[in-house]
Design a protein around this motif. Structure first.
Motif, PDB file in Angstrom:
ATOM      1  N   UNK A   1       0.792  -1.219   0.000  1.00 11.34           N
ATOM      2  CA  UNK A   1       0.000   0.000   0.000  1.00 11.34           C
ATOM      3  C   UNK A   1       0.823   1.267   0.000  1.00 11.34           C
ATOM      4  N   UNK A   2       0.119   2.390   0.139  1.00  8.74           N
ATOM      5  CA  UNK A   2       0.733   3.711   0.118  1.00  8.74           C
ATOM      6  C   UNK A   2       0.492   4.420   1.441  1.00  8.74           C
ATOM      7  N   UNK A   3       1.481   5.203   1.855  1.00  9.53           N
ATOM      8  CA  UNK A   3       1.357   6.034   3.047  1.00  9.53           C
ATOM      9  C   UNK A   3       1.234   7.477   2.577  1.00  9.53           C
ATOM     10  N   UNK A   4       0.186   8.171   3.042  1.00 14.71           N
ATOM     11  CA  UNK A   4      -0.030   9.553   2.642  1.00 14.71           C
ATOM     12  C   UNK A   4       0.639  10.520   3.606  1.00 14.71           C
TER      13      UNK A   4
ATOM     14  N   UNK B   1      -1.872   8.487   7.053  1.00 14.70           N
ATOM     15  CA  UNK B   1      -2.860   7.441   6.774  1.00 14.70           C
ATOM     16  C   UNK B   1      -2.331   6.478   5.725  1.00 14.70           C
ATOM     17  N   UNK B   2      -2.847   5.260   5.765  1.00 13.02           N
ATOM     18  CA  UNK B   2      -2.417   4.221   4.829  1.00 13.02           C
ATOM     19  C   UNK B   2      -3.572   3.818   3.925  1.00 13.02           C
ATOM     20  N   UNK B   3      -3.241   3.579   2.660  1.00 11.96           N
ATOM     21  CA  UNK B   3      -4.217   3.082   1.693  1.00 11.96           C
ATOM     22  C   UNK B   3      -3.723   1.735   1.187  1.00 11.96           C
ATOM     23  N   UNK B   4      -4.340   0.642   1.592  1.00 11.87           N
ATOM     24  CA  UNK B   4      -3.939  -0.668   1.064  1.00 11.87           C
ATOM     25  C   UNK B   4      -4.096  -0.691  -0.454  1.00 11.87           C
ATOM     26  N   UNK B   5      -3.089  -1.217  -1.148  1.00 13.37           N
ATOM     27  CA  UNK B   5      -3.151  -1.204  -2.609  1.00 13.37           C
ATOM     28  C   UNK B   5      -2.293  -2.313  -3.193  1.00 13.37           C
ATOM     29  N   UNK B   6      -2.740  -2.818  -4.339  1.00 11.71           N
ATOM     30  CA  UNK B   6      -1.954  -3.784  -5.095  1.00 11.71           C
ATOM     31  C   UNK B   6      -0.917  -3.109  -5.978  1.00 11.71           C
TER      32      UNK B   6
END
Length: 371
Positions: free
Chosen positions: A206-209, A213-218
């Motif tokens: 995922x990505x960390x903003x 905050x974290x956004x789980x992502x492929x």
């Protein structure tokens, strides 16, 4: 025999070579294009599902019009010696057209090696291969400009997409004109937005903003920011914030060097400059190639005279938004805008295997979109 050398195998480079060959006719002039790849990559189409369809073999355009292709990457330009250095080999020129294009500004952040992009053919292949067999993936797309909107809306057809934009609105460079229609399309496609922030880390999964905050992502796809080829620094002259060389009406950058496409900033009118797009790369290439050859052959040079500015942003299953003018007033949207987009993506393909057709196209600099 005098020698015109073109650096770059994109739209500007290919059309520079064809235009120089057209001016040459049966005259004594060598025309050489230096580029490391075998293909012209139709970069505006790399967001599409099958990026390998966005290529045209260079030999099918260059060989019919008598242009030599040196398969090498240029590392240096010596304007005093009139030499470019390609894979360590010096190549002399009498006139040079720099058409080395632009590249994505890649961020320096933790996990940057995990980022995907659609800036290059290899990048687009890597992204598609990564997501091809994944059902219901989540993709984070960083940057809500042209490239970001087009890949985000394309990916939304098979998965969840989160669009991250540092500005407080989507399409910041497109202005207010098309923004409401773009917002409606993003809502229709279920694309989530994270505005006023950016990605500060690409973690495993995922990505960390910027707010933590974290956004789980492929997959995290970076589309934010472009810059001209660093070869522009080897040519004397003024450069803009993108690193582009400022050129005159003949697209001359300095002395015996012309520049075209994404490495050049040319005036469209009193208030506007060219943008980094194939819409301007093609006529700039034709103009620069003509003038580089004409300068050596005693033929009159021509001024850069592009068609009126238009845009067309593909919005996936929601259609497209086609605008006219620098205020980007919507002319067509939805299915009609999509039809124009498909037409535009077809006409950027150069003719192949036909010298007469290639040279004829090389002589048509101003090609207004008939819609």
């Amino acid at each position: 025999m005098a020698h015109v050398v073109i650096v770059g195998g994109g739209f500007a480079g290919v059309w520079s070579a064809a235009a120089a060959a057209r001016v040459r006719g049966d005259g004594d002039l060598r025309v050489t294009l230096v580029a490391p790849g075998d293909d012209l990559v139709l970069r505006p189409r790399l967001y599409e599902p099958e990026p390998d369809r966005a290529t045209v073999p260079l030999k099918r355009v260059l060989e019919p019009v008598g242009v030599r292709h040196v398969r090498a990457a240029v590392q240096d330009i010596d304007v005093d010696a009139h030499v470019v250095v390609a894979d360590g080999r010096p190549i002399g020129y009498d006139r040079l057209v720099l058409a080395a294009g632009s590249r994505l500004v890649r961020p320096d952040l933790p996990g940057a090696e995990r980022l995907f992009d659609v800036d290059t053919l290899d990048g687009a292949r890597r992204l598609r291969g990564h997501l091809r067999d994944r059902a219901g993936y989540t993709a984070v797309v960083v940057g809500a400009g042209f490239a970001g909107l087009e890949i985000a809306t394309e990916l939304a057809g098979r998965g969840r997409v989160v669009l991250v934009e540092k500005a407080d609105e989507v399409a910041p460079d497109l202005g207010f004109g098309p923004r409401p229609a773009i917002e409606v399309a993003l809502d229709e496609l279920g694309i989530e937005r994270r505005l006023g922030t950016t990605v500060t880390e690409v973690a495993d999964g995922g990505a960390v903003l910027a707010d933590g905050s974290r956004v789980p992502a492929d997959a995290v796809v970076w589309t934010a920011g472009m810059e001209a080829s660093p070869l522009t620094a080897r040519v004397p002259g003024e450069r803009d914030r993108l690193g582009r060389l400022t050129v005159d009406a003949h697209l001359r950058a300095s002395g015996e060097v012309f520049a075209a496409g994404d490495v050049a900033a040319a005036r469209m009118d009193g208030d506007h400059w060219t943008v980094q797009s194939c819409q301007h790369a093609v006529p700039m290439g034709k103009t620069a190639g003509h003038n580089a050859a004409a300068d050596l052959l005693g033929v009159p040079l021509v001024d850069f005279a592009p068609a009126p500015y238009v845009t067309d942003v593909d919005l996936g299953a929601a259609g497209a938004v086609y605008t006219r003018g620098w205020d980007r007033i919507i002319a067509l949207s939805g299915k009609e805008g999509k039809w124009v987009k498909r037409w535009l993506m077809s006409v950027i393909h150069p003719p192949v295997d036909d010298a007469e057709a290639i040279l004829a196209h090389a002589g048509i600099v101003t090609m207004p979109v008939p819609f």
